[in-house]
Structures are given as structure tokens and as C-alpha cells.
Design an enzyme around this catalytic site. Structure first.
Site, short mmCIF file in Angstrom:
data_model
loop_
_atom_site.label_atom_id
_atom_site.label_comp_id
_atom_site.label_asym_id
_atom_site.label_seq_id
_atom_site.Cartn_x
_atom_site.Cartn_y
_atom_site.Cartn_z
N TYR A 202 -10.13 -0.21 1.76
CA TYR A 202 -9.80 -0.51 3.14
C TYR A 202 -9.48 0.74 3.92
O TYR A 202 -8.94 1.69 3.37
CB TYR A 202 -8.55 -1.42 3.17
CG TYR A 202 -8.83 -2.73 3.84
CD1 TYR A 202 -9.49 -3.73 3.16
CD2 TYR A 202 -8.46 -2.95 5.16
CE1 TYR A 202 -9.78 -4.93 3.78
CE2 TYR A 202 -8.74 -4.15 5.78
CZ TYR A 202 -9.40 -5.13 5.08
OH TYR A 202 -9.68 -6.31 5.70
N ASP B 218 0.77 -1.24 0.00
CA ASP B 218 0.00 0.00 0.00
C ASP B 218 0.80 1.30 0.00
O ASP B 218 0.25 2.35 -0.32
CB ASP B 218 -1.00 0.00 1.16
CG ASP B 218 -2.19 -0.91 0.87
OD1 ASP B 218 -2.47 -1.12 -0.33
OD2 ASP B 218 -2.82 -1.42 1.80
CU LIG Z 1 -8.62 -7.79 5.68
#
Ligand SMILES: [Cu+2]
Length: 842
Positions: A550, A462
């Protein structure tokens, strides 16, 4: 329960005598002093420098309009507060006197023997700006300077063409550690502020990515090339995707979906990518973008564009090669539809129309279906709609923030939020002594498994999505308590001007609802000898990263007993793919046509420890059974555990792979410093993690995340080993620019050296129906504690004045001893809930 009338407060005589001494020394009247001091009894003097300094703080009293009651023992506090009508006036009352006496106080503190502490505190405060992120002004200046260099040929990054030279990212370039320490420890001049700038040179025959250090700020006059360890070049294809490139990806998807319009329309029950109104499709692109270094081809999956579209995959995935800088030359390499692969969109469409493939038809879309939304449903089992408990500061904050410098209960540190990886803490001290030079987030990955090509290809790394820049606005009362102090952040990433992220970082003190320490000393006859307890208050620094679907919540917590905690909590939408029966090997069905794919989250932290100085050593501790003849009953044996310490002298012996048993304790200590009891002063790292490796060692993409081989690795500090990952790893994990394995390959000596601990934490996430609509934070937090281990002579939270002791007096009535005024009342905030939600360029 103790009734009011039964409680007697004991005021400290020592406090009064300190007051008199201060009064004498400062030649100020008693009233001012008593108002500003907490009653002290049986506590050795002098007060620490930070606590005295806080008395003069003006930061705290920012909320007005609350009138809190303060009970008996705090007569002087409450009287002034009530007379003044609010708490601000009380603090200003104190501050006014204190400010004018500031110099005198410094003199007094010197005479009280805290000269070093105060000096150190001032240097820490002064030095914190070395770690402060670039200001919007500095960003503008750096941009203007670089745009003024004709040889670079820079143009606006927002221009849609890909063949341009433009700035991709700009952030603070950290000073070298030894230079920063000279300023922090010796008061020498602070090193020049510099910017790190990533430039993409695409308007030339051989496109490349080059990083520059621009210096000095605020008026730059030079730029030099910044290199990585081993002078590894940055592959052009490893660059992150910009908005300009996404706009072309959108264009090619329009062409692809136009060809497959009928198929998509029929399969999804009326959804389309083009010319749609309320039945639209959107897409998610996954990474890495290929199978080997130098590639740039991405699997893209289509989803219904509804609230929570991440969990609405429609069963159509396409592999687009977008390596060429001319988007007209981009190609479709593969298409996946309902578990079948096709080489071209045309082939898929032709076979669909002929009926020579397995068609899929999603269930009719129900607009009333709340599945992926936050809208409450079901029967509420809460009997009322009144609010739950709230965090309050009945007398105002006890921490202090000045710019990026924070002080709280003996702790001090500087913070910043790096655009690539996020939150960092620098110059972490407790009672003026440095514990760590840097504690920072390095990388967060999620490696997936699945049955569709997008699922089996997903290996999110990320920092490559600039996870430091996606720290959107925090909601008061939800993301942080209402009483938190919110700070704005600015990032310069894929933009032509700094972007303001309002209220993106928060700092607050909270009670954990758990005592820090307590004991009930029973007399075993229905009564007690004493009760002692100390509330557990902790300071929290928090940011979030919403990396597309997320949300990570990043916390650093500072406890009163010298413990620091790093914690990440995962929430947000799962990354889900189209359900196929085979997919059940890789997760759970969470909706009619949706599979929640299993994945492992791993987070990497850098912990540059400086335990009471730079020279540190590292040992691990284990237990071993010993067996010997019972010395007081010879026919028996004693079996018990004994402590076995292993000194780790070299980097490789201090790299603990996931497939090996991890030691019970890992201990960093200063071999040259001992506590009162003769033990070397140290800190241990205690894990709160359920991590494991995600790929076999050396397997293709695993080379990009070689840090993930080790739960813990200990290296010697080097400025050239500042980060364990980079923004380029996501799109080229095969030949990474930064490879952590290089840090330990030379196997250097780590005894009595400046050590850095590299900590990997994480957890396996097998999605389940309760991940709908979102993964919830309970049970989804991992991290580590930095815990003192023989660093102090006793628990440093003994300095807290929040302790309460109750003893029966001679008549058996409870006699309460406390060092702070008792408080009753409630004050949350006088501001209604507010959320803005925009992040504009400034
Ligand atoms: Cu997860």
C-alpha cells in the site's frame, strides 16, 4: 471578456507613501524599494514582519531559464527581469540591498509596531531545530558511542544471526514541551538534543528490547533507559521483523517449498520458489503473528513473482512459528491449500500425491497479460498526447524553507518525519500566534476479512512496519508538482548506517482551481456593481509511506484564511488473497483466482492545540428544534433550530465513541482570549471521514488500538502520553506497551488546560475491479480541517494581495483593481524528468 486595452491598473498611493517613508528611514534610493514591494492600495499598514522578511529571502530563486511575461501594471518588475534575463537576478538585485540594510529594517519594524511578531518569528525559526530529525552525522555519533559501551555488547545489525545485541532504530527524542516552549516563547536556551534508540538484546539468556535516551548530541556521554507510561516492559516477541529474520524466513520457505515443489509447480502452471528463473514464487507475511501475547507465528502466503505480485496469490498459505532465536528450531504449524487445512507439509504433499485432496490448477500463466502492471492498455480517449495542465510559479516561490522551518503567507511551522509513524508538524503559528504545538500522524491500520487464514488474520498496524521509514523517492510532476521543493530524509532502522531517502518530502504551493472567495454583484439589469475574487493558493507538505503493497500519501495543507488541513490519500496495490466462493462474503473477485478483501483503514492523528496560548477549553455544539408561538402571527408556531453548546469538563465526557452520534461542531477555544466581537477565540476540527470501528470493544487485538474506539478524544497534555501507538503494537496488539485507553482512564479535568485532540479518520474499502492494478486516490482521501472559529476578527485572507476587484467606471468600462502585477506566460521547469529510485546507506 476584458481586453488588454480596456484594463486600467490603479497603483496605490499608500504604497508610494510607504515607499517614501522606508526610503527616508533606510536612506536608500527609491528604485530599490519599489522593485521589492508589491503595490498596495487601501490596505492598512504596516506590512507584517514575515512579508517584509521574505523580501530578503535568498531561498526562492532556484530555477533559472524561464522568461515569464509580466503585464502592464508591473512595469518595474518586468523591466528589471527582462534586462537581467532571468528572475534570479531580480531577486538577487533586491537581496543585495536588503541584506545590507537588514539591521535597519529590524529597527524600522520595531517602530512600525511589529516588534513582537518579528521577535516571535526569530524564536520560531531558531527553535525549529529542536524538532529536526537526527542528521546522518548525529546518527553515526550515537551508533559509535553505543557500540563503544562494552556492557551493551552491541554488534552489527546486518549480521544474519538472531542471537545478537544490536540497534534496531534510532531517531530524535523530542524535548519536553515546557522546555521547548521556554525556548520558543521566552528565548531561553534550547534543551539538549537527544536520541531515542531501540536496542534488541538477543544474545543473552532472557532476551529483551530496551529503549534508551542518548544524550547530549552531537557528542553523547550518557544513555538512560526510556520508559513507557506505567513502566510497561516491552515484550521481546513484539519487536518488528528485521531483514536478518526475513532471511531465515526465506530459508524455511525454501525448505517448505522444496517439499511441495511438485504440488506448487503443477498448481501454478510452472512456478516454483527455488531454482527458478522467470517463473518464480515470492511471499507475503501478514500480521499480527499469533493469537495471544508472547507468540511469534506468522501466516505466509505464496504469490507469483511478477510485476504487481501482491495480487497474484496462488492458494498456498503456511503458518510458521519463528519465535525461537535459533531458526533451525522453527516449525510449520499449519498449511492451507485450496481451502483445505493440513497439519504438516508432509501430510499435504502425501495426500496431494495420492490424490486424496481437492487439487487446484491455476489458468495457464500468460506473460502477455498486463493485469497487475501499469502498462497502458485499451483505447485512449484523449485526442492528443500533449501534456495536460502543469503547476507553475511564474515569478518564483512565495514560501521559504530553512532546514525544517517553513514560512508561508503568515504560517510558520517546523516539520520532521518520525521513523515509526511519519510526518509531524510542530509550533504551528499563524501571524506569529501559535495554533498548535504539534499535529502529527500516530498510526495507520487496515483490518481485513476473508476466507483464507492469511486474510482472516490480517490486521495491519503500520507503525509496526516502521511506516515512517518507507518514505521513498517522490517523482516530480506526479507525486509532487515539478516546481516543488524536495527534501532528503534519513532513517536509521534495521541498518548499521543512516539510509538516505532522496527527495522523500516535498513542499509546494498550488492553486486549487477554486476561488478562496468570490462574488459577482449583479445590478439585475444585465450588468454588475462589482466583481470581487481571490485565488485559492495553498501550501502543501507531503511525504508518502509505501507499507509493502500500500502507498499512503500524507499531506498537511495550509490555506491563506487560517485553515489547516490534514489529509491522507490511499493508493498502491490491494492486499488480496486466493479466491474461494466463500470469499465473496468478504469482497470482490478481481481476477481469475483473486479476491480483493474488504478492510477498514483507520488513521490516528495527534493534534496538540494551543489556541493563542496553552490554556484551552473544549465544547461541542449541536442543534435543537425549538417551537414557540409566532410573535407576528399568533395563530402560528415557529419551529427552528437553536444552538446548544455543551462544555466538556472531563476527559471521558470528551471521548466520542464511534457508536455514538458525533456532535455537529467540536470547538476548542481559549477561555481567556476574546475576539473583537466578544467571542472566545477558537478553532474547530471538521472531519472528512467515513470511519467506523473495526472490532468490538475489548476484543483481543482491539486492545492494541484502543484509540480507534473514539472519533475524537480530548486529553490534557502530558509528555508521558506523547504517542497513541508504538512500533510494538503490530506484533503484540493483545497487551500493548502503549494503550490509549490509559490516557483517558483517570478522567482529568480539561477546562482551561493544555489540551490534545486525538482524531481518528478512515474509510471502509471494499475492493472492486477498478482497484486493479492499483487503488486510485480519487475518493480515497480522508482527514480533517483545523478551521478558525471566532479566532480572528474577520477572514485573515484579507491580507492577501492577490485579490482582484472589477467595477464599471462612469462610462461602464471595467476598471480592474489589483495589488499584484498581472502575469502571463508559462514556465514549468528546465529540468527533464528524473527518478533515481535508490536509497543507499550513507
Ligand atoms: Cu484499502
Amino acid at each position: 471578456m476584458v481586453r488588454d486595452s480596456e484594463v486600467r491598473i490603479s497603483w496605490g498611493k499608500e504604497f508610494q507613501s510607504l515607499g517614501a517613508a522606508l526610503e527616508k528611514a533606510l536612506l536608500i534610493n527609491r528604485e530599490n524599494i519599489t522593485h521589492s514591494m508589491t503595490p498596495v492600495r487601501n490596505i492598512p499598514l504596516p506590512l507584517t514582519a514575515p512579508s517584509l522578511w521574505k523580501l530578503g529571502s535568498t531561498e526562492g530563486m532556484r530555477r533559472e531559464g524561464c522568461n515569464c511575461l509580466v503585464r502592464a501594471g508591473s512595469v518595474q518588475h518586468s523591466r528589471v527581469a527582462h534586462r537581467a534575463g532571468n528572475r534570479s537576478t531580480l531577486r538577487e538585485h533586491i537581496t543585495g540591498h536588503m541584506a545590507t540594510r537588514c539591521c535597519c529594517l529590524l529597527v524600522l519594524l520595531v517602530t512600525l509596531g511589529t516588534c513582537d511578531g518579528l521577535h516571535g518569528r526569530d524564536l520560531a525559526h531558531h527553535g525549529a531545530s529542536m524538532f529536526a530529525d537526527l542528521t546522518p552525522r548525529e546518527m553515526h555519533d550515537v551508533r559509535d558511542y553505543l557500540h563503544g559501551q562494552p556492557e551493551l555488547g552491541l554488534t552489527a545489525s546486518q549480521d544474519k544471526t538472531l542471537k545478537k545485541n544490536s540497534i534496531l532504530l534510532m531517531e530524535l527524542h523530542l524535548p519536553r514541551k515546557h522546555e521547548a516552549l521556554r525556548a520558543l516563547d521566552r528565548g531561553q536556551a534550547k534543551p539538549t538534543r537527544q536520541a531515542r534508540v531501540i536496542v534488541q538484546f538477543a544474545n543473552q539468556a532472557e532476551p529483551n528490547i530496551t529503549e534508551y535516551i542518548v544524550s547530549p548530541l552531537p557528542v553523547p556521554t550518557s544513555y538512560t533507559r526510556k520508559t513507557f507510561k506505567g513502566d510497561k516492559p516491552i515484550k521481546f516477541e513484539s519487536r518488528p521483523i528485521t531483514m536478518a529474520e526475513y532471511s531465515h524466513i526465506n530459508d524455511i520457505l525454501e525448505k517448505i517449498t522444496a517439499k511441495a515443489h511438485n504440488l506448487l509447480f503443477e498448481s501454478t502452471g510452472g512456478f516454483s520458489f527455488n531454482n527458478c528463473t522467470n517463473r518464480c514464487l515470492t511471499f507475503t507475511d501478514i500480521a499480527p503473528r499469533g493469537l495471544e501475547s508472547g507468540e511469534r507465528r506468522t501466516w505466509i502466503m505464496l504469490q507469483k513473482f511478477v510485476e504487481g505480485y501482491f495480487i497474484h496469490p496462488v492458494g498456498f498459505e503456511v503458518l510458521v512459528n519463528h519465535k525461537d532465536l535459533d531458526p533451525e528450531r522453527w516449525t510449520v504449524e499449519k498449511v492451507w491449500y485450496n481451502s483445505q487445512y493440513f497439519d504438516t507439509v508432509e501430510e499435504l504433499v502425501e495426500r496431494y500425491e495420492k490424490g486424496t485432496l481437492k487439487k487446484v490448477k491455476l489458468p495457464d500463466h500468460d506473460d502477455e497479460d498486463l493485469y497487475s502492471t501499469y502498462i497502458p492498455r485499451g483505447h485512449s480517449n484523449m485526442r492528443t498526447d500533449i501534456h495536460g495542465p502543469k503547476l507553475v510559479e511564474p515569478q518564483g516561490p512565495r514560501y521559504h524553507i530553512d532546514g525544517n522551518f517553513v514560512e508561508y503567507a503568515g504560517w510558520s511551522f517546523a516539520f520532521r518525519v518520525r521513523s515509526s509513524a511519519g510526518l509531524q508538524i510542530f509550533d504551528l503559528r499563524f501571524n506569529g500566534e501559535r495554533i498548535a504545538y504539534e499535529v502529527s500522524l500516530q498510526e495507520a491500520i487496515a483490518f481485513y476479512s476473508g476466507d483464507t487464514p492469511a486474510a482472516m488474520q490480517t490486521k495491519y498496524i503500520d507503525a509496526g512496519w516502521a511506516m515512517g521509514t518507507v518514505d521513498y523517492e517522490l517523482a516530480p510532476g506526479i507525486d509532487c508538482p515539478e516546481i516543488a521543493t524536495f527534501r532528503d530524509l534519513h532513517h536509521y532502522y534495521d541498518t548499521d548506517k543512516p539510509v538516505l531517502f532522496k527527495n522523500a518530502l516535498c513542499v509546494f504551493e498550488m492553486t486549487t482551481g477554486m476561488p478562496l472567495r468570490r462574488h459577482f454583484n449583479s445590478n439585475f439589469q444585465g450588468g454588475y456593481n462589482f466583481y470581487g475574487g481571490l485565488e485559492n493558493h495553498v501550501l502543501v507538505v507531503r511525504t508518502t509511506s509505501t507499507v509493502y503493497n500500500y502507498d499512503y500519501i500524507w499531506d498537511f495543507l495550509f490555506y491563506q484564511n487560517g485553515v489547516m488541513e490534514s489529509r491522507v490519500s490511499a493508493t498502491g496495490y490491494i492486499h488480496a488473497t486466493f479466491f474461494t466462493p466463500n470469499g465473496l462474503q468478504y469482497g470482490s473477485k478481481v481476477y481469475n483466482y483473486v479476491l480483493g478483501n474488504l478492510h477498514t483503514h483507520l488513521i490516528h492523528y495527534k493534534v496538540d492545540l494551543d489556541i493563542a496560548g496553552r490554556e484551552n477549553s473544549f465544547e461541542s455544539m449541536n442543534l435543537k428544534y425549538v417551537n414557540f408561538t409566532n410573535p407576528w402571527s399568533h395563530k402560528y408556531s415557529i419551529v427552528q433550530s437553536k444552538l446548544v453548546k455543551t462544555q466538556h469538563q472531563k476527559e471521558r465526557s470528551a471521548a466520542f465513541r464511534f457508536d455514538k452520534k458525533f456532535p455537529r461542531y467540536v470547538h476548542f477555544y481559549n477561555p481567556n482570549e476574546k475576539n473583537k466581537w466578544g467571542h472566545q477565540r477558537g478553532y474547530r476540527i471538521q472531519y472528512n471521514s467515513h470511519a467506523n470501528s473495526v472490532l468490538p470493544r475489548g476484543w483481543r487485538e482491539e486492545n492494541g488500538i484502543s484509540w480507534s474506539r473514539y472519533q475524537l478524544a480530548v486529553t490534557r497534555h502530558k509528555d508521558s502520553e506523547s504517542t497513541s501507538s508504538s512500533i510494538y503494537t503490530q506484533n503484540d496488539p493483545w497487551e500493548p506497551v502503549v494503550s490509549f485507553e490509559d490516557f483517558i482512564r483517570n478522567n482529568e479535568n480539561i477546562t482551561n488546560q493544555d489540551l490534545v485532540a486525538w482524531v481518528t479518520v478512515g474509510f471502509l474499502h471494499v475492493p472492486h475491479s477498478e482497484d486493479i492494478p492499483n487503488t486510485a486516490t480519487p475518493g480515497n482521501s480522508v482527514g480533517f480541517f483545523l478551521r478558525p472559529f471566532n479566532f480572528f476578527d474577520e477572514d485573515p485572507s484579507l491580507a492577501s494581495r492577490s485579490t482582484v476587484i472589477v467595477r464599471p467606471d462612469t462610462e461602464g468600462k471595467p476598471k480592474v483593481q489589483r495589488w499584484t502585477p498581472e502575469v502571463i506566460g508559462h514556465c514549468v521547469t528546465d529540468k527533464p524528468f528524473f527518478y533515481n529510485g535508490t536509497y543507499p546507506g550513507v
